[in-house]
Design a protein around this motif. Structure first.
Motif, PDB file in Angstrom:
ATOM      1  N   PHE A 109     -34.680  -6.607 -15.405  1.00 32.26           N
ATOM      2  CA  PHE A 109     -33.817  -5.616 -14.663  1.00 32.26           C
ATOM      3  C   PHE A 109     -33.718  -5.757 -13.376  1.00 32.26           C
ATOM      4  CE2 PHE A 109     -34.213  -3.305 -19.063  1.00 32.26           C
ATOM      5  CZ  PHE A 109     -32.930  -3.832 -19.476  1.00 32.26           C
ATOM      6  N   ALA A 110     -34.912  -6.138 -12.765  1.00 30.64           N
ATOM      7  CA  ALA A 110     -34.927  -6.380 -11.384  1.00 30.64           C
ATOM      8  C   ALA A 110     -34.107  -7.472 -10.908  1.00 30.64           C
ATOM      9  CB  ALA A 110     -36.409  -6.758 -10.813  1.00 30.64           C
ATOM     10  N   ALA A 111     -33.679  -8.553 -11.704  1.00 31.96           N
ATOM     11  CA  ALA A 111     -32.984  -9.788 -11.257  1.00 31.96           C
ATOM     12  C   ALA A 111     -31.598  -9.218 -11.409  1.00 31.96           C
ATOM     13  CB  ALA A 111     -33.323 -10.720 -12.042  1.00 31.96           C
ATOM     14  N   LEU A 112     -31.115  -8.284 -12.070  1.00 34.56           N
ATOM     15  CA  LEU A 112     -29.948  -7.861 -12.168  1.00 34.56           C
ATOM     16  C   LEU A 112     -29.158  -7.159 -11.049  1.00 34.56           C
ATOM     17  CD1 LEU A 112     -29.843  -6.310 -15.893  1.00 34.56           C
ATOM     18  CD2 LEU A 112     -28.741  -8.481 -15.124  1.00 34.56           C
ATOM     19  N   PRO A 113     -27.868  -7.496 -10.402  1.00 38.65           N
ATOM     20  CA  PRO A 113     -27.120  -6.746  -9.371  1.00 38.65           C
ATOM     21  C   PRO A 113     -27.107  -5.236  -9.441  1.00 38.65           C
ATOM     22  CG  PRO A 113     -25.663  -8.227 -10.235  1.00 38.65           C
ATOM     23  CD  PRO A 113     -27.210  -8.384 -11.223  1.00 38.65           C
ATOM     24  N   GLY A 114     -27.184  -4.608  -8.336  1.00 35.34           N
ATOM     25  CA  GLY A 114     -26.859  -3.117  -8.662  1.00 35.34           C
ATOM     26  C   GLY A 114     -27.988  -2.207  -9.145  1.00 35.34           C
ATOM     27  N   GLY A 115     -27.419  -0.918  -9.482  1.00 38.06           N
ATOM     28  CA  GLY A 115     -28.042  -0.185 -10.102  1.00 38.06           C
ATOM     29  C   GLY A 115     -28.300  -0.102 -11.571  1.00 38.06           C
ATOM     30  N   ARG A 116     -28.230   0.718 -12.316  1.00 40.77           N
ATOM     31  CA  ARG A 116     -28.561   0.702 -13.701  1.00 40.77           C
ATOM     32  C   ARG A 116     -27.609  -0.291 -14.237  1.00 40.77           C
ATOM     33  NH1 ARG A 116     -26.194   2.328 -18.069  1.00 40.77           N
ATOM     34  NH2 ARG A 116     -27.249   2.863 -20.298  1.00 40.77           N
ATOM     35  N   PRO A 117     -28.282  -1.124 -15.154  1.00 42.93           N
ATOM     36  CA  PRO A 117     -27.699  -2.209 -15.954  1.00 42.93           C
ATOM     37  C   PRO A 117     -26.804  -1.486 -17.090  1.00 42.93           C
ATOM     38  CG  PRO A 117     -29.963  -2.120 -16.463  1.00 42.93           C
ATOM     39  CD  PRO A 117     -29.791  -1.290 -15.227  1.00 42.93           C
ATOM     40  N   ASP A 118     -25.678  -2.269 -17.516  1.00 40.81           N
ATOM     41  CA  ASP A 118     -24.778  -1.701 -18.383  1.00 40.81           C
ATOM     42  C   ASP A 118     -25.785  -1.704 -19.710  1.00 40.81           C
ATOM     43  OD1 ASP A 118     -22.618  -4.418 -18.533  1.00 40.81           O
ATOM     44  OD2 ASP A 118     -24.553  -4.253 -19.260  1.00 40.81           O
ATOM     45  N   THR A 119     -25.152  -0.818 -20.649  1.00 43.07           N
ATOM     46  CA  THR A 119     -25.816  -0.967 -22.184  1.00 43.07           C
ATOM     47  C   THR A 119     -26.049  -2.381 -22.643  1.00 43.07           C
ATOM     48  OG1 THR A 119     -24.840   1.217 -22.327  1.00 43.07           O
ATOM     49  CG2 THR A 119     -25.696   0.105 -24.255  1.00 43.07           C
ATOM     50  N   ALA A 120     -25.048  -3.072 -22.490  1.00 42.03           N
ATOM     51  CA  ALA A 120     -25.129  -4.488 -22.922  1.00 42.03           C
ATOM     52  C   ALA A 120     -26.026  -5.401 -22.628  1.00 42.03           C
ATOM     53  CB  ALA A 120     -24.023  -5.179 -22.755  1.00 42.03           C
ATOM     54  N   ALA A 121     -26.432  -5.051 -21.307  1.00 46.72           N
ATOM     55  CA  ALA A 121     -27.641  -5.923 -20.562  1.00 46.72           C
ATOM     56  C   ALA A 121     -28.956  -5.574 -21.024  1.00 46.72           C
ATOM     57  CB  ALA A 121     -27.638  -5.763 -19.079  1.00 46.72           C
TER      58      ALA A 121
END
Length: 200
Positions: free
Chosen positions: A83-95
């Motif tokens: 999750f830290a590697a994902l851009p932006g705030g809260r990841p979407d449900t699929a992620a």
């Protein structure tokens, strides 16, 4: 004054030895299964003496119970890194679903599975594993609820979050003998849509 510096390296060595034993226990469980993963085998894989292994873990059950706790921490750290590697705030449900599903693949899941199977047939091990597994399950459930921002007071939300974990575990089992990643990805996408509908 001279005592403290001498103790610290010993503590560091002890911590390092313990860490090597836990990592070796996970690898042995995943590759060899529980029956073949004796304390002597784990100690050899860790590069330490059997006596050193038994100093840290007096019984085989203690070693593998600690290994299960360690596995849980490893899985939690893996999810945090994803999750830290994902851009932006809260990841979407699929992620989030992808990350949860990924917890139930790979060496850590294989090791945990070997331990669960052994615990089913060995009362001494089972007694240690049952309470630990219940706590791990609660902690994992809470973490997924937090990631999803889910309101468990809403009808069906708690059950659907738990179903996410149960589904992930089942798909992990299906992946043990053959690479099931393509089918798992399709199911993950559909399940994310179901979660979004349930969570509103």
């Amino acid at each position: 004054m001279t005592g403290a510096p001498a103790r610290q390296p010993q503590q560091d060595r002890s911590r390092a030895t313990r860490g090597r034993l836990l990592e070796a226990a996970i690898t042995c469980l995943a590759e060899l299964g529980y029956q073949a993963s004796t304390v002597a085998v784990v100690a050899e894989r860790a590069g330490v003496s059997r006596g050193a292994a038994q100093h840290h873990f007096p019984t085989r059950e203690a070693l593998f119970t600690a290994a299960l706790e360690h596995m849980t921490a490893v899985r939690a750290a893996e999810m945090t890194r994803q999750f830290a590697a994902l851009p932006g705030g809260r990841p979407d449900t699929a992620a989030i679903v992808d990350a949860v599903f990924s917890l139930f693949t790979g060496i850590v899941f294989r090791a945990a599975l070997a331990l669960w199977l052994a615990a089913a047939g060995e009362p001494a091990l089972r007694e240690q594993i049952i309470g630990l597994e219940a706590r791990i399950g609660r902690e994992t459930h809470r973490a997924v609820v937090a990631m999803l921002g889910a309101d468990e007071s809403a009808a069906g939300v708690r059950e659907t979050v738990q179903a996410t974990l149960d589904l992930a575990r089942g798909l992990g089992l299906a992946n043990l003998l053959t690479d099931d990643s393509r089918r798992r990805a399709q199911i993950a996408r559909q399940w994310a849509r179901i979660l979004d509908t349930t969570l509103g």
